[in-house]
Enzyme design. Structure first.
Site, PDB file in Angstrom:
ATOM      1  CD  GLU A 293      -2.494  -0.649   2.827  1.00 22.79           C
ATOM      2  OE1 GLU A 293      -3.500  -1.290   2.993  1.00 22.79           O
ATOM      3  OE2 GLU A 293      -2.052   0.154   3.658  1.00 22.79           O
ATOM      4  CG  ASN A 383      -3.620   4.012  14.236  1.00 19.20           C
ATOM      5  OD1 ASN A 383      -3.744   5.054  14.866  1.00 19.20           O
ATOM      6  ND2 ASN A 383      -2.510   3.321  14.214  1.00 19.20           N
TER       7      ASN A 383
HETATM    8  O1  0RQ Z   1       1.537   3.761  21.956  1.00 19.52           O
HETATM    9  O2  0RQ Z   1       2.768   5.567  20.888  1.00 19.52           O
HETATM   10  O3  0RQ Z   1       1.472   5.950  23.001  1.00 19.52           O
HETATM   11  O4  0RQ Z   1       3.575   4.578  23.030  1.00 19.52           O
HETATM   12  O5  0RQ Z   1       0.146   1.428  20.583  1.00 19.52           O
HETATM   13  O6  0RQ Z   1       2.418   0.707  19.073  1.00 19.52           O
HETATM   14  O7  0RQ Z   1       4.338  -0.828  19.194  1.00 19.52           O
HETATM   15  O8  0RQ Z   1       4.722   1.578  18.412  1.00 19.52           O
HETATM   16  O9  0RQ Z   1       3.543  -0.179  16.985  1.00 19.52           O
HETATM   17  O10 0RQ Z   1       3.335   1.947  15.557  1.00 19.52           O
HETATM   18  O11 0RQ Z   1       3.524  -0.377  14.578  1.00 19.52           O
HETATM   19  O12 0RQ Z   1       1.433   0.348  15.739  1.00 19.52           O
HETATM   20  C1  0RQ Z   1      -1.315  -2.118  15.456  1.00 19.52           C
HETATM   21  C2  0RQ Z   1      -1.439   0.274  16.104  1.00 19.52           C
HETATM   22  C3  0RQ Z   1       0.793  -0.883  15.865  1.00 19.52           C
HETATM   23  C4  0RQ Z   1      -0.535  -0.352  13.814  1.00 19.52           C
HETATM   24  C5  0RQ Z   1      -0.647  -0.778  15.314  1.00 19.52           C
HETATM   25  C6  0RQ Z   1       0.466   1.112  21.934  1.00 19.52           C
HETATM   26  C7  0RQ Z   1       1.950   1.396  22.040  1.00 19.52           C
HETATM   27  C8  0RQ Z   1       2.063   2.672  21.224  1.00 19.52           C
HETATM   28  C9  0RQ Z   1       1.730   1.907  18.818  1.00 19.52           C
HETATM   29  P1  0RQ Z   1       2.406   5.070  22.248  1.00 19.52           P
HETATM   30  P2  0RQ Z   1       3.850   0.356  18.460  1.00 19.52           P
HETATM   31  P3  0RQ Z   1       3.028   0.501  15.640  1.00 19.52           P
HETATM   32  C10 0RQ Z   1      -0.977  -0.912   6.237  1.00 19.52           C
HETATM   33  C11 0RQ Z   1      -1.429  -1.852   7.306  1.00 19.52           C
HETATM   34  C12 0RQ Z   1      -3.556  -1.482  11.736  1.00 19.52           C
HETATM   35  C13 0RQ Z   1      -3.494  -1.017  10.311  1.00 19.52           C
HETATM   36  C14 0RQ Z   1      -2.509  -1.751   9.470  1.00 19.52           C
HETATM   37  C15 0RQ Z   1      -1.885  -0.264  13.118  1.00 19.52           C
HETATM   38  C16 0RQ Z   1       1.061   2.423  20.094  1.00 19.52           C
HETATM   39  O13 0RQ Z   1       0.276  -1.287  13.146  1.00 19.52           O
HETATM   40  O14 0RQ Z   1      -2.573   0.730  13.209  1.00 19.52           O
HETATM   41  O15 0RQ Z   1      -1.890  -2.732   9.866  1.00 19.52           O
HETATM   42  N1  0RQ Z   1      -2.281  -1.370  12.417  1.00 19.52           N
HETATM   43  N2  0RQ Z   1      -2.349  -1.275   8.253  1.00 19.52           N
HETATM   44  O16 0RQ Z   1       2.360   1.585  23.378  1.00 19.52           O
HETATM   45  C17 0RQ Z   1      -2.331  -0.859  24.669  1.00 19.52           C
HETATM   46  C18 0RQ Z   1      -1.606  -2.867  23.755  1.00 19.52           C
HETATM   47  C19 0RQ Z   1      -0.719  -2.127  22.937  1.00 19.52           C
HETATM   48  C20 0RQ Z   1      -0.739  -0.738  23.053  1.00 19.52           C
HETATM   49  C21 0RQ Z   1       0.713  -1.327  21.529  1.00 19.52           C
HETATM   50  N3  0RQ Z   1      -1.649  -4.202  23.702  1.00 19.52           N
HETATM   51  N4  0RQ Z   1      -2.397  -2.200  24.602  1.00 19.52           N
HETATM   52  N5  0RQ Z   1      -1.535  -0.094  23.902  1.00 19.52           N
HETATM   53  N6  0RQ Z   1       0.159  -0.290  22.168  1.00 19.52           N
HETATM   54  N7  0RQ Z   1       0.184  -2.470  21.994  1.00 19.52           N
HETATM   55  C22 0RQ Z   1      -1.125   0.585   6.442  1.00 19.52           C
HETATM   56  C23 0RQ Z   1      -2.485   1.148   6.127  1.00 19.52           C
HETATM   57  O17 0RQ Z   1      -3.428   0.457   6.203  1.00 19.52           O
HETATM   58  C24 0RQ Z   1      -2.650   2.528   5.716  1.00 19.52           C
END
Ligand code: 0RQ
Length: 513
Positions: A293, A383
């Site tokens: 993407e 997100n």
């Molecule tokens: O929070 O920034 O406040 O510290 O979530 O987590 O580990 O930095 O990981 O930035 O890769 O995001 C799934 C959200 C992961 C993302 C997700 C908190 C953590 C942090 C971010 P802070 P990380 P990432 C193509 C594919 C769905 C869409 C997708 C996403 C923040 O990958 O949006 O895959 N995916 N699209 O502290 C509470 C938990 C947590 C948590 C992490 N278990 N409970 N908070 N965090 N785990 C792109 C498009 O589609 C456009």
């Protein structure tokens, strides 16, 4: 007439962003361009937000419905959310201000697969679209629109909106012309033929959007950069996750399940995705391709190093440094980078045909392999699902990655039961944390438990997970997927009540261990 607006009928409609925003009426449904911080209109959303704020401060009920490609930027989602007047939003977003409005109930958020948007809009499920507000690089003499740094859902918005406003952004290099492939064979009323993409480099459409000039009500000239967030420096967890994934690729190549070029790569947004791409730089694979993407920095570096031959996506998502590099060198990437509408970049048929390797981030996974990508504690939107479902369900390999801990160790990414399911156990083949990798292919639910706990969970939570599983085995009515239903979400409840998922065994209750 500006060199970027070569058609006199369009040039005659040039006006200020404020005047263009004044054309938009309360209650309007608006299809904005924009995908992961690139190619979004830079000035009209701000001007519209000012109007909405003013009207609402007078007590008027001025709301809008906003449609995009995916996440945009503070200048679009942020400013419009802040007005309190964004009544509806679809699809993916990642703006903190908008997230707050979604979670306090101000904004209705319809979180759908990115590939489904075109179809559902055309079928009328979102009502009619009053405006398309689309960023362009230029307008040709013939009145065609040269896309900018993302395509997203723009073709659909331009086709179906009653009125069109174009922002022509001269910050975007006009060397982008020729990098886009806009396919028009997605008519939902016609009998569908196969989408003729067999390889990421296949060109099946045209380099521009066609547009009905009678619908164009305004053209606004801008000169503003895309949002361009810099990547965080690689940390130990991202490096470890990337190393596990690369070992896995080695194993698959040795087992003759993957060619030494690998299959086309899809990688989600974010730092871990970028770390994986960085790791590929030193890996032995050559002539790789990508069907994804978003084009991130790591992808450009792999193209520059001659490791990736061609990458297909719907948008750039580059750091400021790389965005400037792209502006200076876009011509060199013709034939190596192709941007397509998101209903093509994310189309299940094309993803399945090419055996794509999909790697996406997750919030949490459970001991059976269900994955939550979107909800914090089951109720708060982070997100959105974005394209992760389009790829995960249809890829040759569907891989999910995350650090095993969040929030200083108070949250385990491996839990007894996920608090929300985006990717079911049927769609998840491999889970990777910095601890290791669980290859779930061919395994029944109970056979997956050991791999997920021992290879992926953080050592601080392994015993707790085993305790849960053993109790589930002893009390569960069904042993196919054993659960203690009254405790399945107790880790999340513990976190909400005590600030940690850790259970104080001595006290027999949740609390800091
Ligand atoms: O929070 O920034 O406040 O510290 O979530 O987590 O580990 O930095 O990981 O930035 O890769 O995001 C799934 C959200 C992961 C993302 C997700 C908190 C953590 C942090 C971010 P802070 P990380 P990432 C193509 C594919 C769905 C869409 C997708 C996403 C923040 O990958 O949006 O895959 N995916 N699209 O502290 C509470 C938990 C947590 C948590 C992490 N278990 N409970 N908070 N965090 N785990 C792109 C498009 O589609 C456009």
């Amino acid at each position: 007439m500006s060199a970027r607006i070569a058609n006199p009928a369009f040039a005659a409609k040039v006006m200020s962003a404020a005047d263009a925003a004044a054309l938009i009426h309360p209650g309007a449904s608006i299809g904005f361009s924009g995908f992961t911080g690139s190619g979004y209109p830079k000035e009209i959303p701000g001007a519209l937000a000012a109007r909405i704020t003013e009207a609402r401060s007078r007590g008027e009920d001025f709301t809008i419905k906003a449609f995009t490609g995916a996440s945009t930027a503070p200048e679009l989602d942020g400013v419009l959310a802040d007005t309190g007047g964004m009544a509806f939003r679809t699809p993916y977003q990642s703006d903190p201000h908008l997230r707050a409005k979604i979670n306090d109930g101000t904004t209705n958020y319809c979180d759908i697969h990115l590939s489904h948007l075109q179809k559902l809009i055309n079928m009328g499920f979102f009502g009619s679209l009053d405006f398309a507000v689309i960023e362009a690089t230029a307008i040709t003499e013939e009145g065609d629109i040269i896309p900018s740094s993302s395509i997203g859902n723009n073709r659909t918005y331009l086709d179906i909106a009653d009125k069109i406003i174009i922002e022509v952004n001269s910050w975007q290099t006009d060397d982008l012309y020729g990098l886009h492939d806009v396919y028009y064979g997605m008519d939902i009323k016609a009998r569908r033929e196969p989408i003729p993409i067999n390889h990421p480099g296949d060109i099946i459409g045209r380099p521009t959007f066609r547009v009905d000039p009678s619908k164009v009500v305004a053209v606004v000239e801008t000169n503003d950069p895309d949002r361009n967030t810099p990547f965080k420096p690689l940390d130990d967890d991202s490096r470890a996750i990337a190393a596990h994934l690369l070992n896995f690729f080695d194993m698959e190549v040795k087992a003759h399940r993957m060619p030494s070029t690998l299959w086309p790569l899809q990688s989600g947004v974010g730092n871990i995705a970028n770390a994986v791409l960085a790791g590929l730089m030193d890996a032995p694979y050559e002539h790789m391709t990508s069907y994804t993407e978003v084009i991130q920095d790591g992808m450009i570096e792999l193209i520059d190093a001659g490791k990736i031959d061609v990458a297909s996506a719907t948008a750039f998502s580059l750091s400021p440094t790389m965005a400037h590099h792209m502006n200076d060198h876009a011509k060199e990437y013709h034939g190596k980078i192709i941007l397509r509408p998101q209903d093509v970049s994310n189309h299940p048929e094309v993803i399945r045909r090419q055996f794509v390797i999909a790697t996406n981030g997750m919030i949490e996974a459970d001991i059976y392999g269900n994955v939550n990508s979107t909800h914090i504690m089951g109720t708060k939107m982070m997100n959105g699902i974005g394209g992760s479902g389009d790829f995960a369900r249809n890829a040759g390999y569907s891989i999910f990655v995350s650090p095993s801990l969040a929030k200083g160790g108070n949250i385990s990414a491996i839990v007894p039961m996920v608090s929300h399911v985006d990717h079911t156990e049927h769609d998840v083949m491999v889970i990777i944390t910095e601890q290791g990798l669980a290859d779930l292919r061919g395994l029944a639910p109970r056979q997956r438990v050991k791999l997920i706990i021992e290879n992926c969970a953080h050592p601080d939570y392994r015993e707790q997970l085993w305790d849960y599983y053993k109790e589930a085995l002893s009390v569960s009515k069904g042993i196919h997927t054993p659960h203690v239903l009254s405790k399945a979400l107790s880790w999340h409840e513990n976190l909400l009540e005590t600030g940690t998922m850790k259970i104080d065994k001595a006290a027999g209750a949740a609390g800091p261990a």
